[in-house]
Every structure is written in structure tokens, then in C-alpha cells.
Design a protein around this motif. Structure first.
Motif, PDB file in Angstrom:
ATOM      1  N   TYR A  44       1.025  -1.392  -0.387  1.00 20.73           N
ATOM      2  CA  TYR A  44       0.329  -0.355   0.474  1.00 20.73           C
ATOM      3  C   TYR A  44       0.731   1.352   0.181  1.00 20.73           C
ATOM      4  CZ  TYR A  44      -2.546  -4.246   2.253  1.00 20.73           C
ATOM      5  OH  TYR A  44      -3.234  -5.041   2.419  1.00 20.73           O
ATOM      6  N   VAL A  45       2.194   1.576   0.997  1.00 21.66           N
ATOM      7  CA  VAL A  45       2.428   1.765   0.988  1.00 21.66           C
ATOM      8  C   VAL A  45       3.020   2.698  -0.919  1.00 21.66           C
ATOM      9  CG1 VAL A  45       4.880   3.247   2.185  1.00 21.66           C
ATOM     10  CG2 VAL A  45       3.324   2.319   2.912  1.00 21.66           C
ATOM     11  N   MET A  46       3.784   1.742  -1.126  1.00 19.84           N
ATOM     12  CA  MET A  46       4.665   2.154  -2.627  1.00 19.84           C
ATOM     13  C   MET A  46       3.703   2.274  -3.764  1.00 19.84           C
ATOM     14  SD  MET A  46       7.296   1.387  -1.258  1.00 19.84           S
ATOM     15  CE  MET A  46       8.724   1.866  -2.524  1.00 19.84           C
ATOM     16  N   ALA A  47       2.103   2.069  -2.987  1.00 20.91           N
ATOM     17  CA  ALA A  47       1.250   2.650  -4.044  1.00 20.91           C
ATOM     18  C   ALA A  47       1.232   3.979  -4.265  1.00 20.91           C
ATOM     19  CB  ALA A  47       0.047   1.750  -3.800  1.00 20.91           C
ATOM     20  N   ARG A  48       1.517   4.501  -3.396  1.00 24.07           N
ATOM     21  CA  ARG A  48       1.244   5.476  -2.678  1.00 24.07           C
ATOM     22  C   ARG A  48       2.270   6.542  -3.493  1.00 24.07           C
ATOM     23  NH1 ARG A  48       0.256   7.855   2.772  1.00 24.07           N
ATOM     24  NH2 ARG A  48       2.706   7.531   3.008  1.00 24.07           N
ATOM     25  N   GLU A  49       3.492   5.975  -2.870  1.00 23.92           N
ATOM     26  CA  GLU A  49       4.621   6.673  -3.000  1.00 23.92           C
ATOM     27  C   GLU A  49       5.120   6.842  -4.544  1.00 23.92           C
ATOM     28  OE1 GLU A  49       6.960   8.566  -0.471  1.00 23.92           O
ATOM     29  OE2 GLU A  49       4.788   7.682   0.664  1.00 23.92           O
ATOM     30  N   LYS A  50       4.773   5.474  -5.217  1.00 24.59           N
ATOM     31  CA  LYS A  50       5.216   5.663  -6.643  1.00 24.59           C
ATOM     32  C   LYS A  50       4.173   6.432  -7.758  1.00 24.59           C
ATOM     33  CE  LYS A  50       8.846   4.712  -7.144  1.00 24.59           C
ATOM     34  NZ  LYS A  50       9.790   5.507  -7.147  1.00 24.59           N
ATOM     35  N   GLY A  51       2.604   6.622  -7.053  1.00 24.64           N
ATOM     36  CA  GLY A  51       1.689   6.804  -7.931  1.00 24.64           C
ATOM     37  C   GLY A  51       1.199   6.402  -8.561  1.00 24.64           C
ATOM     38  N   PHE A  52       1.151   4.718  -7.858  1.00 27.85           N
ATOM     39  CA  PHE A  52      -0.001   4.149  -8.360  1.00 27.85           C
ATOM     40  C   PHE A  52      -1.539   4.210  -8.447  1.00 27.85           C
ATOM     41  CE2 PHE A  52       3.626   0.802  -8.044  1.00 27.85           C
ATOM     42  CZ  PHE A  52       3.808   1.362  -9.004  1.00 27.85           C
ATOM     43  N   TYR A  53      -1.756   4.779  -7.365  1.00 25.00           N
ATOM     44  CA  TYR A  53      -3.451   5.744  -6.447  1.00 25.00           C
ATOM     45  C   TYR A  53      -3.397   7.051  -6.956  1.00 25.00           C
ATOM     46  CZ  TYR A  53      -3.104   2.473  -2.530  1.00 25.00           C
ATOM     47  OH  TYR A  53      -3.032   0.949  -1.353  1.00 25.00           O
ATOM     48  N   ASP A 220     -21.421  -2.007  -3.868  1.00 27.12           N
ATOM     49  CA  ASP A 220     -21.907  -1.871  -3.925  1.00 27.12           C
ATOM     50  C   ASP A 220     -22.681  -0.580  -4.722  1.00 27.12           C
ATOM     51  OD1 ASP A 220     -22.730  -4.437  -3.658  1.00 27.12           O
ATOM     52  OD2 ASP A 220     -24.588  -4.128  -2.601  1.00 27.12           O
ATOM     53  N   GLY A 221     -22.412   0.562  -4.436  1.00 27.50           N
ATOM     54  CA  GLY A 221     -22.850   1.883  -4.515  1.00 27.50           C
ATOM     55  C   GLY A 221     -21.138   2.651  -5.793  1.00 27.50           C
ATOM     56  N   ASN A 222     -20.121   1.754  -5.563  1.00 31.59           N
ATOM     57  CA  ASN A 222     -18.809   2.898  -6.574  1.00 31.59           C
ATOM     58  C   ASN A 222     -17.913   1.399  -6.545  1.00 31.59           C
ATOM     59  OD1 ASN A 222     -17.259   3.963  -6.861  1.00 31.59           O
ATOM     60  ND2 ASN A 222     -17.805   5.813  -5.654  1.00 31.59           N
ATOM     61  N   PRO A 223     -18.504   0.411  -7.714  1.00 31.29           N
ATOM     62  CA  PRO A 223     -17.502  -0.284  -8.030  1.00 31.29           C
ATOM     63  C   PRO A 223     -16.278  -0.019  -8.744  1.00 31.29           C
ATOM     64  CG  PRO A 223     -19.453  -0.393  -9.282  1.00 31.29           C
ATOM     65  CD  PRO A 223     -19.690   0.447  -8.231  1.00 31.29           C
ATOM     66  N   ASP A 224     -16.489   1.082  -9.290  1.00 31.18           N
ATOM     67  CA  ASP A 224     -15.327   1.712  -9.605  1.00 31.18           C
ATOM     68  C   ASP A 224     -14.224   1.993  -9.528  1.00 31.18           C
ATOM     69  OD1 ASP A 224     -14.531   2.752 -12.285  1.00 31.18           O
ATOM     70  OD2 ASP A 224     -13.757   4.653 -10.997  1.00 31.18           O
ATOM     71  N   LEU A 225     -15.117   2.241  -8.051  1.00 32.67           N
ATOM     72  CA  LEU A 225     -13.262   2.517  -6.881  1.00 32.67           C
ATOM     73  C   LEU A 225     -12.413   1.682  -6.795  1.00 32.67           C
ATOM     74  CD1 LEU A 225     -13.099   5.346  -5.568  1.00 32.67           C
ATOM     75  CD2 LEU A 225     -14.500   4.792  -3.272  1.00 32.67           C
ATOM     76  N   VAL A 226     -13.770   0.760  -6.110  1.00 39.82           N
ATOM     77  CA  VAL A 226     -13.016  -0.484  -5.835  1.00 39.82           C
ATOM     78  C   VAL A 226     -11.960  -0.874  -6.820  1.00 39.82           C
ATOM     79  CG1 VAL A 226     -13.323  -2.557  -4.756  1.00 39.82           C
ATOM     80  CG2 VAL A 226     -15.063  -0.992  -4.411  1.00 39.82           C
ATOM     81  N   LYS A 227     -12.103  -1.426  -7.947  1.00 43.59           N
ATOM     82  CA  LYS A 227     -12.046  -1.832  -8.840  1.00 43.59           C
ATOM     83  C   LYS A 227     -10.421  -0.776  -9.537  1.00 43.59           C
ATOM     84  CE  LYS A 227     -11.830  -3.187 -13.443  1.00 43.59           C
ATOM     85  NZ  LYS A 227     -12.349  -3.245 -14.873  1.00 43.59           N
ATOM     86  N   ARG A 228     -10.343   0.405  -8.878  1.00 46.68           N
ATOM     87  CA  ARG A 228      -9.306   1.467  -9.000  1.00 46.68           C
ATOM     88  C   ARG A 228      -7.539   1.583  -8.455  1.00 46.68           C
ATOM     89  NH1 ARG A 228     -10.516   6.800  -9.474  1.00 46.68           N
ATOM     90  NH2 ARG A 228     -12.784   6.180  -8.693  1.00 46.68           N
ATOM     91  N   PHE A 229      -8.866   1.581  -6.439  1.00 45.35           N
ATOM     92  CA  PHE A 229      -7.525   1.048  -5.275  1.00 45.35           C
ATOM     93  C   PHE A 229      -7.016  -0.355  -5.732  1.00 45.35           C
ATOM     94  CE2 PHE A 229      -7.443  -0.610  -1.408  1.00 45.35           C
ATOM     95  CZ  PHE A 229      -6.261   0.491  -0.722  1.00 45.35           C
ATOM     96  N   VAL A 230      -7.766  -1.451  -5.745  1.00 42.31           N
ATOM     97  CA  VAL A 230      -7.375  -2.904  -5.873  1.00 42.31           C
ATOM     98  C   VAL A 230      -6.405  -2.966  -7.241  1.00 42.31           C
ATOM     99  CG1 VAL A 230      -7.335  -5.129  -6.787  1.00 42.31           C
ATOM    100  CG2 VAL A 230      -9.476  -3.723  -5.165  1.00 42.31           C
ATOM    101  N   ALA A 231      -6.668  -2.462  -8.252  1.00 41.35           N
ATOM    102  CA  ALA A 231      -5.401  -3.125  -9.313  1.00 41.35           C
ATOM    103  C   ALA A 231      -4.701  -1.556  -9.180  1.00 41.35           C
ATOM    104  CB  ALA A 231      -6.166  -1.783 -10.666  1.00 41.35           C
ATOM    105  N   ALA A 232      -4.379  -0.608  -8.231  1.00 40.89           N
ATOM    106  CA  ALA A 232      -3.574   0.166  -8.154  1.00 40.89           C
ATOM    107  C   ALA A 232      -2.071  -0.818  -7.162  1.00 40.89           C
ATOM    108  CB  ALA A 232      -3.980   1.853  -7.657  1.00 40.89           C
TER     109      ALA A 232
END
Length: 323
Positions: A44-53, A220-232
Motif C-alpha cells: 500500500y505504501v509503495m502504491a502511494r509513494e510511486k504514484g499508482f494510486y 455496491d455503490g461505487n464498484p469503479d472506486l473499488v476496482k481502481r483501488f485494488v488494481a493500484a
């Protein structure tokens, strides 16, 4: 001169007007860790630090857990968008009406098990017969009981002591203790106490740790958000374990209470928990719903789960990017 000026004016009037669209603001979300920040959370830290999020349009606040900070309760209440914990804690939350959904599982093997000093010569569950085992209630103890049952080792043949203390192991008061092998065993080794470990996952007890979950209203309400978070997050895990030294340096910089030598050894050890044949084929943090079902049965028999949970409603594998 007048005709040239008029021609220039006409050309400017006819030229298309380009208006820059304002950049869309990133979705601000939070991730609640199960414990204090260390290399266990490197992905999680590297996803944030390297700009993936950021590339996924996410502004992620990574927040530590602790003794009085329960990630399941905080996500269920809406205080945090996502959380991480082991399967057992999430199932217990669902059994208590929290309505949480697991969307990824980043530790394919659970690091809970039994730690002993190498000189005790405890190499398999049967070697605990006649020995003194310290334990405290929680995930490691439930998984250890399941391991002993699968190995046909009755608890009555082991001397049990309730304590979480490593010191009892060091001073010889007990022969073994339950705990987390990726950090407790490493700390003892660095103190000069050579250790051996028994992992329930090596003896037929399968479950996941570092499971990412969210409230059902988010899934259920924001599946795109979940998808982006998991992929990053998946990108973050892959980067962290391809650049372990960098990951350790960044995390130690974020928490100066950490021992960099211990964190480096822990990071090295963790790799085999994150990357198995299954996750190498399916991608980091991929998981199998059958393991969730197996964990539910283990917790009902050996843990704190008092009633059956409809496992099919507790997870979704649809957010893992196809490989």
C-alpha cells in the motif's frame, strides 16, 4: 497596413478557441491497517509513494491500526473507506452485522503459527506432545488448534500456558509459543536466539491475511472506486517486492521506531507469503473463495465464530485485474 490588420483580426476571430478542462479532483479515501505501520504494509505504501494510486485518480490516506483501533469496526462505521485484516476478523465482523465484503487477499499464506527455539527440535506438530506451549486467544491460537487437530495431536498431551510473552521462550519457561512468524521469529533470531516455526498453512490449514475489504455500501455503490483501488494496490505490491530495499527505506522513514535490519529481514521473508504459484498465475492479491469457506469452518470449530456465516456474501473476486 489597414487591410493587413483587418485580415489578422478576422483570422483570430475565426480560429478555434481551446479551453482547458479543469483536472478532475482525485477521490479522497482512507485505508485502515490492522496494526502499526511496518513492512507488512509495503504494498500500500509503495502504491502511494510511486504514484499508482494517484494515476488511478485516488488520494489515499494510509492510517495505522493498533490495540484500540479495529479496522473492521472503523470500515463498517464509515470512518474508513477500506481496511485490511485477516479473513477471520472479517468473518467475525460479518457475523456481528457489519456487512463487510472482501475484495482482495494479499498474503496467500497466513503468517500465524508456532515459534520455538531451534534447540527444542520442534519440527512438526507431533513434536509438541509433552512440551509446554504458550498461547493467547486470537487468530494464531485458532489456526494452531486446527493444525494440531489435522495432525491428530490432542491438546491434552500438550502443557498449555496462557501468555503472549517471548521472554518465556527465551528463558526456557516454555518450549514454544503461538505468534506471527514474519516478525516475532525474526526479532528473536536477531537477538541471537535461533528459531524454528510451524505454520498451519504447511499442515493443511489454509486461510489468507492482509485481506482488503470494504463496506457493502461502497462495493455496491461505487464498484469503479473499488476496482481502481485494488488494481493500484496490486501494482504497489509488485513494485515493493521487486524493489525491497527501496520499500524498506521508505517505510522506516515513515516510522522511525522501526529497526531497519529487522524490517529488511521481514520483507525478505514475507515474499513467500505474498507470492505463491496461485498468485503468480492470477496476480498479486488474487484469491479463491473456497479458502474463505474453509476458514469459516475452521473458525466455527476452533475459533470464536459461534454461528454459520453465508460465505458467498462475504467476498467478491470480480475486482482483481485479469492477468
Amino acid at each position: 497596413m489597414r487591410s493587413r490588420a483587418y485580415a489578422l483580426f478576422a483570422a483570430l476571430m475565426l480560429a478555434p478557441v481551446v479551453v482547458s478542462a479543469p483536472a478532475l479532483a482525485a477521490d479522497k479515501i482512507s485505508l485502515r491497517l490492522p496494526w502499526l505501520l511496518n513492512v507488512q504494509s509495503a504494498g500500500y505504501v509503495m502504491a502511494r509513494e510511486k504514484g499508482f494510486y494517484a494515476d488511478a485518480g485516488l488520494d489515499v490516506d494510509i492510517m495505522p491500526g493498533g490495540p484500540n483501533l479495529n479496522s473492521t469496526a472503523l470500515v463498517a462505521s464509515g470512518a474508513n473507506t477500506f481496511g485490511t485484516n485477516d479473513v477471520g476478523q472479517i468473518l467475525l465482523g460479518d457475523a456481528n452485522g457489519m456487512d463487510l465484503v472482501m475484495v482482495a487477499a494479499c498474503f496467500q499464506r497466513h503468517p500465524a503459527g508456532v515459534v520455538s527455539l531451534e534447540k527444542s527440535d520442534i519440527k512438526k506438530p507431533a513434536d509438541l506432545v509433552g512440551k509446554t506451549l504458550a498461547y493467547n486467544e486470537g487468530g494464531p491460537w485458532a489456526l494452531t488448534k486446527a493444525m494440531l487437530a489435522k495432525a491428530g495431536v490432542p491438546l491434552e498431551k500438550i502443557k498449555l500456558v496462557v501468555s503472549p510473552s517471548d521472554q518465556l521462550l527465551v528463558n526456557g519457561s516454555v518450549d514454544a509459543k503461538t505468534g506471527f512468524v514474519i516478525n516475532e521469529a525474526v526479532a528473536l533470531d536477531l537477538q541471537g536466539h535461533k528459531t524454528s516455526t510451524l505454520l498451519p498453512s504447511d499442515f493443511g490449514v489454509s486461510t489468507y491475511a492482509e485481506v482488503i475489504f470494504a463496506a457493502r455500501r461502497t462495493v455496491d455503490g461505487n464498484p469503479d472506486l473499488v476496482k481502481r483501488f485494488v488494481a493500484a494496490t496490486q501494482k504497489g505490491y509488485d513494485y515493493a517486492y521487486a524493489h525491497k530495499d527501496e520499500a524498506v527505506k521508505i517505510i522506516v522513514g515513515l516510522n522511525n521506531q522501526l529497526d531497519p535490519v529487522q524490517q529488511a529481514k521481514q520483507m525478505e521473508l514475507q515474499e513467500s507469503f505474498v507470492y505463491t504459484d496461485f498468485s503468480r498465475a492470477r496476480g498479486a492479491c488474487a484469491f479463491d473463495g473456497a479458502v474463505i469457506g474453509e476458514t469459516e469452518k475452521t473458525l466455527r470449530e476452533f475459533g470464536d465464530l459461534k454461528s454459520a456465516v453465508d460465505v458467498s456474501k462475504t467476498y467478491s473476486t470480480e475486482f482483481i485485474p485479469p492477468k
